[in-house]
Design a protein around this motif. Structure first.
Motif, PDB file in Angstrom:
ATOM      1  N   LYS A  77      86.194  51.350  47.070  1.00  0.00           N
ATOM      2  CA  LYS A  77      87.026  51.384  45.868  1.00  0.00           C
ATOM      3  C   LYS A  77      86.963  50.105  45.047  1.00  0.00           C
ATOM      4  N   TYR A  78      86.693  48.981  45.697  1.00  0.00           N
ATOM      5  CA  TYR A  78      86.736  47.681  45.030  1.00  0.00           C
ATOM      6  C   TYR A  78      85.411  46.942  45.220  1.00  0.00           C
ATOM      7  N   GLY A 122      88.734  48.552  50.082  1.00  0.00           N
ATOM      8  CA  GLY A 122      89.428  49.811  49.838  1.00  0.00           C
ATOM      9  C   GLY A 122      88.906  50.963  50.657  1.00  0.00           C
TER      10      GLY A 122
END
Length: 124
Positions: A77-78, A122
């Motif tokens: 996610k990051y 994430g």
């Protein structure tokens, strides 16, 4: 194969393992040749449960099911967050790319360490 250098001309063995810009991913042969040309070790700074250093990884798997996957659910996610295993220079996308393009066994210490840090990126 020569050891990569930074803009000041200093050797950067970390870039043997992790590409510094999104380009051609490193495979096992590239990494092994690069590490040998650097004649250097990567140390784990500020990591009390890590090995003292990393010379190279044991590459190779017999079964694709044994491959280490940085984010087991493929849910990074990051991508631009920093993973503090090797200092302040490795981002989540670099870790993901490394494990996508190299055959590291899922039962190795290096895989376990990476997966213990993947929450920063994430990963579920």
């Amino acid at each position: 194969q020569s050891c990569p250098v930074n803009s000041q001309g200093n050797p950067t063995p970390l870039s043997c393992y992790f590409e510094l810009t999104k380009g051609v991913p490193r495979d096992a042969k590239y990494i092994e040749d690069c590490v040998e040309s650097c004649d250097a070790q990567i140390t784990y700074k500020n990591c009390k449960f890590c090995p003292n250093n990393l010379n190279a990884l044991n590459f190779g798997i017999d079964d694709p099911a044994d491959k280490c996957i940085f984010c087991p659910n493929y849910d990074l996610k990051y991508p631009d967050r920093l993973v503090p295993l090797f200092g302040d220079d490795v981002k989540c996308w670099q870790m993901q790319t490394f494990f996508d393009f190299t055959d590291v066994h899922k039962n190795t210490q290096n895989c376990a360490l990476a997966q213990q840090m993947n929450y920063i990126c994430g990963c579920e």
